[in-house]
Design an enzyme around this catalytic site. Sequence first.
Site, PDB file in Angstrom:
ATOM      1  N   ALA A  32       0.872  -1.186   0.000  1.00  0.00           N
ATOM      2  CA  ALA A  32       0.000   0.000   0.000  1.00  0.00           C
ATOM      3  C   ALA A  32       0.908   1.235   0.000  1.00  0.00           C
ATOM      4  O   ALA A  32       0.797   2.122   0.857  1.00  0.00           O
ATOM      5  CB  ALA A  32      -0.966   0.001   1.184  1.00  0.00           C
ATOM      6  N   GLU A  35       3.907   8.069  -0.372  1.00  0.00           N
ATOM      7  CA  GLU A  35       5.079   8.935  -0.428  1.00  0.00           C
ATOM      8  C   GLU A  35       6.106   8.597   0.664  1.00  0.00           C
ATOM      9  O   GLU A  35       7.312   8.697   0.435  1.00  0.00           O
ATOM     10  CB  GLU A  35       4.610  10.399  -0.336  1.00  0.00           C
ATOM     11  CG  GLU A  35       5.695  11.447  -0.343  1.00  0.00           C
ATOM     12  CD  GLU A  35       6.695  11.295  -1.514  1.00  0.00           C
ATOM     13  OE1 GLU A  35       6.292  10.833  -2.608  1.00  0.00           O
ATOM     14  OE2 GLU A  35       7.889  11.644  -1.307  1.00  0.00           O
ATOM     15  N   HIS A  37       6.917   5.638   1.902  1.00  0.00           N
ATOM     16  CA  HIS A  37       7.734   4.510   1.443  1.00  0.00           C
ATOM     17  C   HIS A  37       8.693   4.960   0.328  1.00  0.00           C
ATOM     18  O   HIS A  37       9.854   4.567   0.290  1.00  0.00           O
ATOM     19  CB  HIS A  37       6.850   3.393   0.890  1.00  0.00           C
ATOM     20  CG  HIS A  37       5.857   2.848   1.876  1.00  0.00           C
ATOM     21  ND1 HIS A  37       4.502   2.984   1.722  1.00  0.00           N
ATOM     22  CD2 HIS A  37       6.034   2.155   3.020  1.00  0.00           C
ATOM     23  CE1 HIS A  37       3.882   2.392   2.727  1.00  0.00           C
ATOM     24  NE2 HIS A  37       4.786   1.886   3.537  1.00  0.00           N
ATOM     25  N   GLY A 147      11.619   4.060   8.388  1.00  0.00           N
ATOM     26  CA  GLY A 147      11.084   5.398   8.610  1.00  0.00           C
ATOM     27  C   GLY A 147      10.989   5.732  10.089  1.00  0.00           C
ATOM     28  O   GLY A 147      10.568   4.910  10.902  1.00  0.00           O
ATOM     29  N   GLU A 148      11.363   6.961  10.406  1.00  0.00           N
ATOM     30  CA  GLU A 148      11.244   7.409  11.794  1.00  0.00           C
ATOM     31  C   GLU A 148       9.787   7.601  12.192  1.00  0.00           C
ATOM     32  O   GLU A 148       9.487   7.838  13.354  1.00  0.00           O
ATOM     33  CB  GLU A 148      12.042   8.692  11.998  1.00  0.00           C
ATOM     34  CG  GLU A 148      13.530   8.409  11.956  1.00  0.00           C
ATOM     35  CD  GLU A 148      14.381   9.610  12.274  1.00  0.00           C
ATOM     36  OE1 GLU A 148      13.819  10.681  12.571  1.00  0.00           O
ATOM     37  OE2 GLU A 148      15.606   9.468  12.195  1.00  0.00           O
TER      38      GLU A 148
END
Length: 289
Positions: A32, A35, A37, A147-148
């Site tokens: 899914a 932006e 990712h 990702g943080e």
Amino acid sequence: MRIITEPTEMQSIAESLRLQHQFIGVVMTMGALHEGHLSLVRLAKKKAGIVIMTVFVNPTQFGPDEDFERYPRPFEQDSALARSAGVDYLFAPSAEQMYPEGFSTSIDPGPMAGSFEGRLRPGHFNGVATVVVKLLGITRPHFAVFGEKDAQQVAVIRRVVADLNIGTVIEGAPIAREGDGLATSSRNIYLSFEERQQATALFRAIRHAQQETESGRNDLAAIAKEAESIVHAESAARTDYLCFVEEDTFEPAADAIPGKAYRLIMAVRLGSTRLIDNWKYVCGEDRGS
Ligand code: AMP
């Protein structure tokens, strides 16, 4: 871009890429794609000769009452996005391929996995740690980008990778946001029109904390209370938690000490959707990130 579904095939491709001295970066996702990712892929592409993306909705990190069944799986769209972002290999195994009969290992990341997300989602980080170590074993990357947005997950993975001497470099990537500040998430599509508007309260709470810390306050517990009242002003919103923690340990922090890094972390329920967000603050620096 090649699509691979068989773990042994992906592993032997990664092995031969390594023998050709390729520098491999991996981006792990549950698909899914959005932006957030794609920003991870862009970061990976800056350093890596080869970027592998994994797409796997990992059943073992979902609780029994969570959204595993309804989690979106738009595979055609994902592979088109991954291809146009420059991914070289898309690894998309089935649950049966990842967890064949007889599979019995589970990694326990220790105390950090028992607070906040881990306390509210028992077993979640065991599932995450186990699948991440499996995917690192299959894709053999030199570095992996996370990702943080999922800051506790990054901290847990760093702990596991260090403790198990895995040797992959774990890179944290900044949070991608919509124009109004809402962190992009595969779960944002669950929000009704009204909830989507109310969801901006999370970023307004972060902004408040940012302004207050920049004005010189160091009473983090009090600032977090004010931030929570901003979220609660949206009648539909309920916080699972909203507080400052120490960046490395995820221990709650009441007052800031100069030079130390903290994170304001929050999980907020809007209707049946659960959103998480956070903001990093280094006491004594001009701005957090
Ligand atoms: P997921 O597909 O939700 O498991 O996320 C896969 C990876 O993308 C994780 O490392 C997430 O932290 C990262 N990610 C998800 N949303 C964002 C975002 N808004 N900004 C940056 N990274 C993100």
